[in-house]
Design an enzyme around this catalytic site. Structure first.
Site, PDB file in Angstrom:
ATOM      1  N   CYS A 122      60.430 112.455  73.542  1.00 51.03           N
ATOM      2  CA  CYS A 122      61.811 112.859  73.225  1.00 51.03           C
ATOM      3  C   CYS A 122      62.033 113.148  71.743  1.00 51.03           C
ATOM      4  CB  CYS A 122      62.818 111.840  73.741  1.00 51.03           C
ATOM      5  SG  CYS A 122      62.636 110.195  73.023  1.00 51.03           S
ATOM      6  N   LYS A 195      62.853  99.835  81.747  1.00 46.05           N
ATOM      7  CA  LYS A 195      63.682 100.428  80.691  1.00 46.05           C
ATOM      8  C   LYS A 195      64.877 101.105  81.352  1.00 46.05           C
ATOM      9  CE  LYS A 195      63.604 103.882  77.016  1.00 46.05           C
ATOM     10  NZ  LYS A 195      62.781 104.813  76.233  1.00 46.05           N
ATOM     11  N   ARG A 217      69.309 110.707  80.708  1.00 47.86           N
ATOM     12  CA  ARG A 217      67.965 110.254  81.078  1.00 47.86           C
ATOM     13  C   ARG A 217      67.947 109.502  82.410  1.00 47.86           C
ATOM     14  NH1 ARG A 217      66.015 111.782  76.393  1.00 47.86           N
ATOM     15  NH2 ARG A 217      66.314 110.724  74.402  1.00 47.86           N
ATOM     16  N   LYS A 248      64.007  96.293  78.515  1.00 44.53           N
ATOM     17  CA  LYS A 248      64.776  96.968  77.466  1.00 44.53           C
ATOM     18  C   LYS A 248      66.025  97.579  78.059  1.00 44.53           C
ATOM     19  CE  LYS A 248      64.471 100.911  74.504  1.00 44.53           C
ATOM     20  NZ  LYS A 248      63.780 102.109  74.165  1.00 44.53           N
ATOM     21  N   TYR A 313      65.472  95.107  65.105  1.00 47.24           N
ATOM     22  CA  TYR A 313      65.779  95.618  63.766  1.00 47.24           C
ATOM     23  C   TYR A 313      66.198  94.472  62.846  1.00 47.24           C
ATOM     24  CZ  TYR A 313      65.616  99.809  66.540  1.00 47.24           C
ATOM     25  OH  TYR A 313      65.181 100.786  67.390  1.00 47.24           O
TER      26      TYR A 313
HETATM   27  C1  PBG Z   1      62.032 106.764  73.344  1.00 51.31           C
HETATM   28  C2  PBG Z   1      62.731 105.519  72.968  1.00 51.31           C
HETATM   29  C3  PBG Z   1      64.106 105.243  72.868  1.00 51.31           C
HETATM   30  C4  PBG Z   1      64.218 103.939  72.376  1.00 51.31           C
HETATM   31  C5  PBG Z   1      62.931 103.455  72.235  1.00 51.31           C
HETATM   32  N1  PBG Z   1      62.028 104.429  72.619  1.00 51.31           N
HETATM   33  C6  PBG Z   1      65.278 106.115  73.083  1.00 51.31           C
HETATM   34  C7  PBG Z   1      65.663 106.546  74.420  1.00 51.31           C
HETATM   35  O1  PBG Z   1      65.050 106.230  75.442  1.00 51.31           O
HETATM   36  O2  PBG Z   1      66.641 107.315  74.461  1.00 51.31           O
HETATM   37  C8  PBG Z   1      65.498 103.219  72.062  1.00 51.31           C
HETATM   38  C9  PBG Z   1      65.377 102.103  71.078  1.00 51.31           C
HETATM   39  C10 PBG Z   1      66.651 101.626  70.498  1.00 51.31           C
HETATM   40  O3  PBG Z   1      67.772 101.990  70.919  1.00 51.31           O
HETATM   41  O4  PBG Z   1      66.558 100.825  69.563  1.00 51.31           O
HETATM   42  N2  PBG Z   1      62.207 107.192  74.639  1.00 51.31           N
END
Ligand code: PBG
Length: 328
Positions: A122, A195, A217, A248, A313
């Site tokens: 992405c 995720k 997504r 996540k 973070y």
């Molecule tokens: C890539 C990815 C994302 C995040 C981690 N890897 C963004 C998404 O899926 O849109 C999000 C991490 C965060 O919000 O700290 N696909």
């Protein structure tokens, strides 16, 4: 055990009692710090929606990784913000791509810290989706080859571990096979196994400039309403060869973390995502809550739910608080 013979407040009377009976320990050993790397030189560009987080160029990134290492944090997780994006996300696997250069620079100049890389498209596609498009849909099986090539290019540059996050079916198997074939059998995979399609990624998409240009997504990331499905997702990733599994986001999904911990005996990671970070930062800036306490409470809760590893973070700020405690 009944009142008044038994009084729970007896063991809460002062901090030493509380220390003795504390059940959950948060340690700097549990933390992974995510970093955004971009093109250019001497760049340290603030990310508006994530106070205290920056886009780094390779030169400034190396210094930042040294600082992270000196705080005792065992690993960083790298995300790339490339100069050019295209339909196929070719920047993801280019030999001199932004991540590949960043890995080499860190490996050249900083020892004693793990470099983990996010494997996704992405950030590299001009449409912002996590794979190759067929019309308006992401083509799962065509994407697998590109993810595998991306993971191999990271390993070749010296990555210690790869973390596929595209949520394509079969991505862990495709990456494991490719790594093994190319001689990287010892590079582990930390799989973004469960995720969710989450609003809490909002600030990240500004940081990585990776918002989808159309749609969302939801056709590949999970529905927030589902928990049993998370276990099916994790089961598949384990069978495909994941070394570490991940849930996540973290805070709105503590129940999933708990169930994953109970059902699987692999190391479990939780991603305390951008929105979870920014919410605390924003409320603290408004004077509505105590930032340090909210941070430590959140990270402790994620550990208590069952996470062995927390990607956050807050890693550097938490490491400082934890260090202060050690020397007191
Ligand atoms: C890539 C990815 C994302 C995040 C981690 N890897 C963004 C998404 O899926 O849109 C999000 C991490 C965060 O919000 O700290 N696909």
């Amino acid at each position: 055990m009944n009142f008044p013979e038994y009084r729970l407040r007896r063991l809460r009377r002062n901090e030493n009692f509380r220390r003795l009976v504390r059940e959950t320990r948060l340690s700097v050993d549990n933390l992974v710090y995510p970093l955004f790397v971009t093109f250019g030189k001497k760049v340290k560009r603030p990310i508006r929606s994530m106070p205290g987080q920056f886009q780094w160029s390779v030169d400034t990134l190396v210094k930042e990784v040294k600082r992270v290492r000196d705080l005792g944090i065992p690993a960083v997780l790298l995300f790339g913000v490339p100069r050019k994006k295209d339909e196929e996300g070719t920047g993801a696997f280019a030999r001199d791509g932004i991540i590949q250069r960043a890995i080499r620079a860190i490996k050249d100049r900083v020892d004693d810290i793990l470099v983990i890389t996010d494997v996704c498209l992405c950030e590299y596609t001009n449409h912002g989706h996590c794979g190759i498009l067929d019309g308006t849909e992401v083509d799962n099986d065509v994407t697998l080859g590109i993810l595998a090539e991306t993971a191999v290019s990271h390993a070749e540059a010296g990555a210690d571990m790869v973390a596929p996050s595209a949520m394509m079916d079969g991505q862990v198997l495709a990456i494991r096979e490719a790594l093994d074939e190319e001689g990287y059998g010892m590079v582990p995979i930390m799989a973004y196994a469960a995720k969710y399609a989450s609003s809490f990624y909002g600030p990240f998409r500004e940081a990585a400039k990776s918002a989808p240009s159309f749609g969302d997504r939801k056709a590949y990331q999970m529905d927030a309403a589902n928990a049993d499905e998370a276990l099916r997702e994790i089961t598949l990733d384990v069978e495909e060869g994941a070394d570490i599994i991940m849930v996540k986001p973290a805070l709105p999904y503590l129940d999933i973390i708990r169930r994953a911990k109970e059902e699987f005996d692999l190391p479990l990671a939780a991603y305390n995502v951008s929105g979870e970070y920014s919410m605390i930062k924003a409320a603290a800036r408004l004077g509505w809550l105590d930032e340090e306490r909210a941070m430590m409470e959140s990270l402790t809760a994620i550990r208590r739910a069952g996470a062995d590893i927390i990607i956050t973070y807050f890693a550097c700020e938490a490491a400082k608080v934890l260090r202060g405690k050690e020397t007191k």
